[in-house]
Design a protein around this motif. Structure first.
Motif, PDB file in Angstrom:
ATOM      1  N   CYS A  62       0.848  -1.188   0.000  1.00  0.00           N
ATOM      2  CA  CYS A  62       0.000   0.000   0.000  1.00  0.00           C
ATOM      3  C   CYS A  62       0.887   1.243   0.000  1.00  0.00           C
ATOM      4  O   CYS A  62       2.111   1.148   0.024  1.00  0.00           O
ATOM      5  CB  CYS A  62      -0.918  -0.014   1.222  1.00  0.00           C
ATOM      6  N   ALA A  63       0.257   2.400  -0.007  1.00  0.00           N
ATOM      7  CA  ALA A  63       0.996   3.662  -0.041  1.00  0.00           C
ATOM      8  C   ALA A  63       1.885   3.832   1.193  1.00  0.00           C
ATOM      9  O   ALA A  63       3.002   4.348   1.086  1.00  0.00           O
ATOM     10  CB  ALA A  63       0.023   4.834  -0.154  1.00  0.00           C
ATOM     11  N   ILE A  81      10.901  -6.731   3.989  1.00  0.00           N
ATOM     12  CA  ILE A  81       9.449  -6.571   4.016  1.00  0.00           C
ATOM     13  C   ILE A  81       8.807  -7.951   3.971  1.00  0.00           C
ATOM     14  O   ILE A  81       9.132  -8.766   3.104  1.00  0.00           O
ATOM     15  CB  ILE A  81       8.957  -5.752   2.807  1.00  0.00           C
ATOM     16  N   LEU A  82       7.887  -8.177   4.894  1.00  0.00           N
ATOM     17  CA  LEU A  82       7.091  -9.396   4.903  1.00  0.00           C
ATOM     18  C   LEU A  82       5.653  -9.019   4.579  1.00  0.00           C
ATOM     19  O   LEU A  82       5.067  -8.179   5.267  1.00  0.00           O
ATOM     20  CB  LEU A  82       7.150 -10.074   6.280  1.00  0.00           C
ATOM     21  N   LEU A  83       5.102  -9.616   3.543  1.00  0.00           N
ATOM     22  CA  LEU A  83       3.722  -9.328   3.150  1.00  0.00           C
ATOM     23  C   LEU A  83       2.861 -10.562   3.364  1.00  0.00           C
ATOM     24  O   LEU A  83       3.245 -11.670   2.993  1.00  0.00           O
ATOM     25  CB  LEU A  83       3.638  -8.930   1.676  1.00  0.00           C
ATOM     26  N   ASP A  90      -0.004  -5.794  -7.109  1.00  0.00           N
ATOM     27  CA  ASP A  90       0.991  -5.239  -6.187  1.00  0.00           C
ATOM     28  C   ASP A  90       2.390  -5.270  -6.793  1.00  0.00           C
ATOM     29  O   ASP A  90       3.202  -4.389  -6.517  1.00  0.00           O
ATOM     30  CB  ASP A  90       1.005  -6.030  -4.874  1.00  0.00           C
ATOM     31  N   ILE A  91       2.673  -6.266  -7.589  1.00  0.00           N
ATOM     32  CA  ILE A  91       3.991  -6.386  -8.203  1.00  0.00           C
ATOM     33  C   ILE A  91       4.266  -5.190  -9.103  1.00  0.00           C
ATOM     34  O   ILE A  91       5.376  -4.657  -9.130  1.00  0.00           O
ATOM     35  CB  ILE A  91       4.105  -7.720  -8.974  1.00  0.00           C
ATOM     36  N   LEU A  94       5.399  -2.062  -7.098  1.00  0.00           N
ATOM     37  CA  LEU A  94       6.661  -2.082  -6.357  1.00  0.00           C
ATOM     38  C   LEU A  94       7.624  -1.030  -6.905  1.00  0.00           C
ATOM     39  O   LEU A  94       7.620  -0.757  -8.106  1.00  0.00           O
ATOM     40  CB  LEU A  94       7.313  -3.459  -6.454  1.00  0.00           C
ATOM     41  N   PRO A  95       8.447  -0.462  -6.054  1.00  0.00           N
ATOM     42  CA  PRO A  95       9.443   0.505  -6.533  1.00  0.00           C
ATOM     43  C   PRO A  95      10.385  -0.143  -7.537  1.00  0.00           C
ATOM     44  O   PRO A  95      10.656  -1.340  -7.465  1.00  0.00           O
ATOM     45  CB  PRO A  95      10.199   0.890  -5.259  1.00  0.00           C
ATOM     46  N   GLU A  96      10.868   0.649  -8.470  1.00  0.00           N
ATOM     47  CA  GLU A  96      11.764   0.141  -9.507  1.00  0.00           C
ATOM     48  C   GLU A  96      13.110  -0.281  -8.941  1.00  0.00           C
ATOM     49  O   GLU A  96      13.755  -1.164  -9.457  1.00  0.00           O
ATOM     50  CB  GLU A  96      11.971   1.206 -10.585  1.00  0.00           C
TER      51      GLU A  96
END
Length: 192
Positions: A62-63, A81-83, A90-91, A94-96
């Motif tokens: 999320c944001a 990070i654990l999701l 969501d993929i 994700l940040p580049e």
């Protein structure tokens, strides 16, 4: 292989208090200091603990989680990070930059090796960032030199090699870098 220091602090930030307790218990045998916080407390805790690694557990991307990734990148912190839920969409969000480790939340997963891996990724990314900064600086300096050579060629009728030699000899005589001499030439000749 050398043993890694266990004296580093670990900051555990979760969107669920129960998960925070579970993760802290799992980390307790491996780390001396485990600091737990809510999202709003994370920036302050990062300032107080300049060497702390960060472990974040969230239900889904999320944001707020994106803000944690950005904050850890800015502060050069390793991040695991654990999701609990990861959807295909969501993929794409994700940040580049891949300067963190992302895993599914799993209560039996051993965390220490993944935190060590996240630290190594951060160290490598920091090294790449520094190299990129140096290359960008060198490129900018080269642009100054090229522009100064062009001005010397135009105003003094020099060829490219003579213009460069003039810049280089001026730099040696004045104990300035060639880029600083080039900037001085540009400021002097561009005003004309």
């Amino acid at each position: 292989m050398a043993l890694l220091s266990t004296s580093l602090s670990i900051i555990v930030c979760c969107d669920n208090v129960h998960d925070q307790a579970v993760l802290s218990t799992k980390l307790a045998p491996h780390y001396d200091q485990i600091l737990v916080c809510q999202l709003g407390q994370l920036p302050t805790l990062l300032e107080k603990e300049p060497t702390a690694q960060v472990l974040v557990s969230w239900r889904q991307f999320c944001a707020e989680l994106r803000a944690v990734v950005d904050l850890c990148r800015i502060q050069q912190r390793s991040l695991l990070i654990l999701l609990q839920k990861m959807q295909e969409a969501d993929i794409q969000r994700l940040p580049e930059s891949y300067d963190f480790v992302l895993l599914p939340f799993d209560s039996v997963l051993e965390l220490k090796p993944w935190l060590d891996y996240a630290r190594r990724i951060r160290e490598k990314q920091s090294k790449v960032d520094k190299e990129l900064e140096q290359l960008t600086e060198q490129l900018q300096e080269r642009k100054w030199v090229e522009k100064a050579k062009g001005l010397l060629m135009r105003f003094h009728g020099l060829d490219e090699e003579k213009a460069y030699r003039l810049l280089r000899s001026s730099a040696m005589q004045s104990s300035l870098s060639i880029s600083q001499v080039a900037k001085n030439v540009i400021h002097l000749l561009d005003a004309n």
